[in-house]
Scaffold this active site. Structure first.
Site, PDB file in Angstrom:
ATOM      1  N   LYS A 216     -23.212 -19.234  19.709  1.00 42.76           N
ATOM      2  CA  LYS A 216     -24.614 -19.300  20.154  1.00 42.76           C
ATOM      3  C   LYS A 216     -24.617 -19.287  21.673  1.00 42.76           C
ATOM      4  CE  LYS A 216     -26.885 -23.251  19.826  1.00 42.76           C
ATOM      5  NZ  LYS A 216     -27.422 -23.466  21.081  1.00 42.76           N
ATOM      6  N   ASN A 217     -24.172 -20.012  22.069  1.00 44.73           N
ATOM      7  CA  ASN A 217     -24.095 -20.434  23.729  1.00 44.73           C
ATOM      8  C   ASN A 217     -23.662 -19.238  24.408  1.00 44.73           C
ATOM      9  OD1 ASN A 217     -25.418 -22.622  23.030  1.00 44.73           O
ATOM     10  ND2 ASN A 217     -23.665 -24.012  23.585  1.00 44.73           N
TER      11      ASN A 217
ATOM     12  N   CYS B   7     -33.502 -29.111  22.528  1.00 45.44           N
ATOM     13  CA  CYS B   7     -33.122 -30.280  21.890  1.00 45.44           C
ATOM     14  C   CYS B   7     -33.639 -31.367  22.464  1.00 45.44           C
ATOM     15  CB  CYS B   7     -31.645 -30.433  21.718  1.00 45.44           C
ATOM     16  SG  CYS B   7     -31.029 -29.546  20.216  1.00 45.44           S
TER      17      CYS B   7
ATOM     18  N   ARG C 183     -32.553 -33.624  31.020  1.00 42.84           N
ATOM     19  CA  ARG C 183     -32.443 -32.251  30.954  1.00 42.84           C
ATOM     20  C   ARG C 183     -33.011 -31.641  32.299  1.00 42.84           C
ATOM     21  NH1 ARG C 183     -30.549 -29.748  25.452  1.00 42.84           N
ATOM     22  NH2 ARG C 183     -28.984 -28.594  26.815  1.00 42.84           N
TER      23      ARG C 183
ATOM     24  N   ARG D 125     -30.764 -23.805  13.883  1.00 41.16           N
ATOM     25  CA  ARG D 125     -31.006 -23.370  15.109  1.00 41.16           C
ATOM     26  C   ARG D 125     -29.606 -22.966  15.541  1.00 41.16           C
ATOM     27  NH1 ARG D 125     -33.320 -27.111  19.307  1.00 41.16           N
ATOM     28  NH2 ARG D 125     -32.312 -25.631  20.581  1.00 41.16           N
TER      29      ARG D 125
HETATM   30  C1  UD1 Z   1     -25.192 -26.132  27.604  1.00 40.80           C
HETATM   31  C2  UD1 Z   1     -25.343 -25.801  26.156  1.00 40.80           C
HETATM   32  C3  UD1 Z   1     -25.244 -27.043  25.498  1.00 40.80           C
HETATM   33  C4  UD1 Z   1     -24.344 -27.963  25.695  1.00 40.80           C
HETATM   34  C5  UD1 Z   1     -24.125 -28.140  27.348  1.00 40.80           C
HETATM   35  C6  UD1 Z   1     -22.946 -28.838  27.757  1.00 40.80           C
HETATM   36  C7  UD1 Z   1     -26.154 -23.596  25.994  1.00 40.80           C
HETATM   37  C8  UD1 Z   1     -27.253 -22.629  25.646  1.00 40.80           C
HETATM   38  N1  UD1 Z   1     -26.309 -25.010  25.772  1.00 40.80           N
HETATM   39  O1  UD1 Z   1     -26.573 -26.680  27.990  1.00 40.80           O
HETATM   40  O2  UD1 Z   1     -25.227 -26.741  23.957  1.00 40.80           O
HETATM   41  O3  UD1 Z   1     -24.457 -29.435  25.393  1.00 40.80           O
HETATM   42  O4  UD1 Z   1     -24.230 -26.860  28.097  1.00 40.80           O
HETATM   43  O5  UD1 Z   1     -21.806 -28.562  27.477  1.00 40.80           O
HETATM   44  O6  UD1 Z   1     -24.998 -22.978  26.645  1.00 40.80           O
HETATM   45  N2  UD1 Z   1     -28.205 -30.966  34.827  1.00 40.80           N
HETATM   46  C9  UD1 Z   1     -28.790 -31.341  35.919  1.00 40.80           C
HETATM   47  N3  UD1 Z   1     -29.502 -30.524  36.358  1.00 40.80           N
HETATM   48  C10 UD1 Z   1     -29.564 -29.275  36.146  1.00 40.80           C
HETATM   49  C11 UD1 Z   1     -28.887 -28.715  35.105  1.00 40.80           C
HETATM   50  C12 UD1 Z   1     -28.288 -29.691  34.297  1.00 40.80           C
HETATM   51  O7  UD1 Z   1     -28.792 -32.646  36.257  1.00 40.80           O
HETATM   52  O8  UD1 Z   1     -30.266 -28.404  36.684  1.00 40.80           O
HETATM   53  C13 UD1 Z   1     -27.424 -31.827  34.008  1.00 40.80           C
HETATM   54  C14 UD1 Z   1     -28.088 -32.075  32.520  1.00 40.80           C
HETATM   55  O9  UD1 Z   1     -28.856 -33.268  32.626  1.00 40.80           O
HETATM   56  C15 UD1 Z   1     -26.983 -32.585  31.755  1.00 40.80           C
HETATM   57  C16 UD1 Z   1     -25.685 -32.162  32.532  1.00 40.80           C
HETATM   58  O10 UD1 Z   1     -26.091 -31.657  33.741  1.00 40.80           O
HETATM   59  O11 UD1 Z   1     -26.646 -34.100  31.808  1.00 40.80           O
HETATM   60  C17 UD1 Z   1     -25.170 -30.795  31.640  1.00 40.80           C
HETATM   61  O12 UD1 Z   1     -26.122 -29.986  31.626  1.00 40.80           O
HETATM   62  P1  UD1 Z   1     -25.699 -28.247  31.366  1.00 40.80           P
HETATM   63  O13 UD1 Z   1     -24.287 -28.187  31.658  1.00 40.80           O
HETATM   64  O14 UD1 Z   1     -26.545 -27.661  32.225  1.00 40.80           O
HETATM   65  O15 UD1 Z   1     -26.232 -27.860  29.904  1.00 40.80           O
HETATM   66  P2  UD1 Z   1     -26.838 -26.754  29.503  1.00 40.80           P
HETATM   67  O16 UD1 Z   1     -26.709 -25.612  30.162  1.00 40.80           O
HETATM   68  O17 UD1 Z   1     -28.470 -27.150  29.368  1.00 40.80           O
END
Ligand code: UD1
Length: 413
Positions: free
Chosen positions: A21-22, A114, A119, A394
């Site tokens: 999915k990811n 979620c 986030r 999902r």
């Molecule tokens: C992706 C995955 C999700 C997984 C996560 C971490 C997808 C669609 N989803 O989510 O299933 O749990 O990686 O492995 O691939 N952060 C910031 N600023 C930003 C972006 C992120 O502070 O601009 C923080 C987030 O709040 C969080 C951490 O970074 O605490 C990790 O987030 P991130 O790696 O971005 O996860 P996602 O890409 O949202």
């Protein structure tokens, strides 16, 4: 929706894992980098994939689904995905990079998805800004504009998966070369880079912490099969171990599962690795383990909840420390209702193993919490009714039939 799960199951047999999915979500977003036909095979028909496909359709692209193959073709017209779809899935923010790269502007509502912490998306936006985009906030929407994105050096304060993906997509059609430093290392990033390269892109270093993206003028159509879903695989591995079963998990990349395999072995499960499968078996009592979630190749946050269900039954005290997301312990309250003994202290859960869990009426609050509760229900004594089980759909294709084929008894209502 709800699932009625009969307890005391022992999972035996085999299960085939779907594509990731990811990996698929950013790949579908990246299909917007061309008007030519893009075909993505072996796509699981799960809610997140359906939502992002609908969103792409709303942007002007023709989307067709034939069995498990999705195809996209046509002109990207709109630069503003509809809020109704964006609010349902956080990954919809991933269309921002490709739309900006193609059209020089994009407007997206702040994303949903979620409920696992605040986030933020600051790192995505900092990346676009470094590439020369002008960013503003307008009535809850993020607006980015750039007549031409220009290659740049981007340092990520944290190796965010989504930010790395979004920046790769934006930079792939920028003028000049970009570097992302402290990039995320997840296999899904490598898959996205492979996808863009097979469209004629020039992305190197994916899977390391410095990714180089040489911008190209045009990208072309392609047929692509994404990597297997390591979190779906991990979930079935834990389900088999939790039920004291013996089963083969097929269509996986063992390398992507190292952290999960290591913790299962430490907890007393036996694992045999094949080229593209794993056999998981557990006969002895579950040993307690210490887990800290980390970016890849560390232990994945998306497997934290499932392990918590499993370790609830261990012989001793386990500790799980969640370092990636805040507020990702929503399953704890539900597990406690089933008899688990878990105490939360800040970002740490202390899990004192109990002899048994008992079936109860419980509620899924998010995707992985839902998967964890399915595992708990399978091990419990008596029947478990999992409310809001649509959260599980999902991210898992046919989870009930797949588990039932290994001896579970789950009814979906
Ligand atoms: C992706 C995955 C999700 C997984 C996560 C971490 C997808 C669609 N989803 O989510 O299933 O749990 O990686 O492995 O691939 N952060 C910031 N600023 C930003 C972006 C992120 O502070 O601009 C923080 C987030 O709040 C969080 C951490 O970074 O605490 C990790 O987030 P991130 O790696 O971005 O996860 P996602 O890409 O949202």
């Amino acid at each position: 929706m709800e699932m009625i799960i009969s307890g005391k199951a022992t999972l035996i047999g085999e299960v085939e894992v779907s594509s990731s999915k990811n990996a698929i979500l950013p790949i579908l977003a990246a299909s917007l980098l061309t008007d030519e036909k893009v075909e993505v095979s072996k796509v699981p028909i799960i809610k997140d994939v359906i939502i992002i496909s609908k969103l792409i359709e709303e942007l002007g692209v023709r989307v067709e689904l034939n069995k498990n193959c999705l195809s996209f073709q046509g002109k990207l017209i709109s630069t503003q995905p509809p809020y109704e779809l964006v609010r349902q899935i956080r990954a919809s923010f991933l269309v921002m990079g490709p739309i900006l790269a193609r059209k020089g502007k994009v407007r997206v509502a702040l994303p949903g998805g979620c409920a696992i912490g605040t986030r933020p998306i600051d790192l995505h936006l900092k990346g676009f800004q470094a590439l020369g985009a002008d960013i503003s906030l307008n009535s809850g929407d993020v607006v980015a504009k750039a007549s031409q994105l220009i290659g740049a050096h981007i340092y990520l304060d944290y190796p965010s998966v989504g930010a790395t993906e979004n920046i790769i997509m934006a930079a792939s059609m920028a003028s000049g070369t970009s570097y992302i430093e402290n990039a995320a290392l997840e296999p899904e990033i490598v898959d996205l880079a492979n996808f863009i390269n097979s469209m004629g892109g020039k992305v190197t270093g994916a899977g390391t912490n410095v990714i180089k993206i040489k911008g190209v003028k045009d990208l072309h159509g392609v047929s692509y099969t994404p990597i297997p879903d390591r979190i779906e695989a991990g979930t079935y591995m834990v389900a088999v171990a939790a039920t004291g079963g013996d089963a083969i998990i097929k269509n996986i990349v063992p390398e992507h599962l190292k952290a999960i395999t290591a913790k299962l072995i430490e907890s007393g499960a036996e694992i045999t690795e094949g080229k593209d499968y794993l056999r998981v078996k557990r006969e002895s009592r579950i040993k307690p383990v210490y887990i800290k979630t980390l970016p890849y190749p560390g232990f994945p946050t998306d497997m934290q909840a499932q392990f918590m269900s499993y370790l609830s039954l261990s012989l001793g005290t386990s500790v799980i420390s969640e370092s990636v997301f805040e507020n990702r312990f929503m399953h704890v309250q539900e597990l406690s209702r089933m008899g688990a003994d878990i105490k939360i202290e800040g970002k740490t859960a202390i899990i004192r193993g109990v002899k048994k869990l008992t079936g109860a009426n419980i509620k899924a609050t998010d995707l992985r919490a839902g998967a964890a509760l399915v595992i708990a229900g399978l091990t419990a004594q008596g029947e478990t009714v999992l409310l809001n089980s649509e959260h599980v759909d999902r991210g898992y294709e046919n989870i009930a039939p797949k588990l039932n084929a290994m001896g579970a008894s789950i009814k979906v209502i």
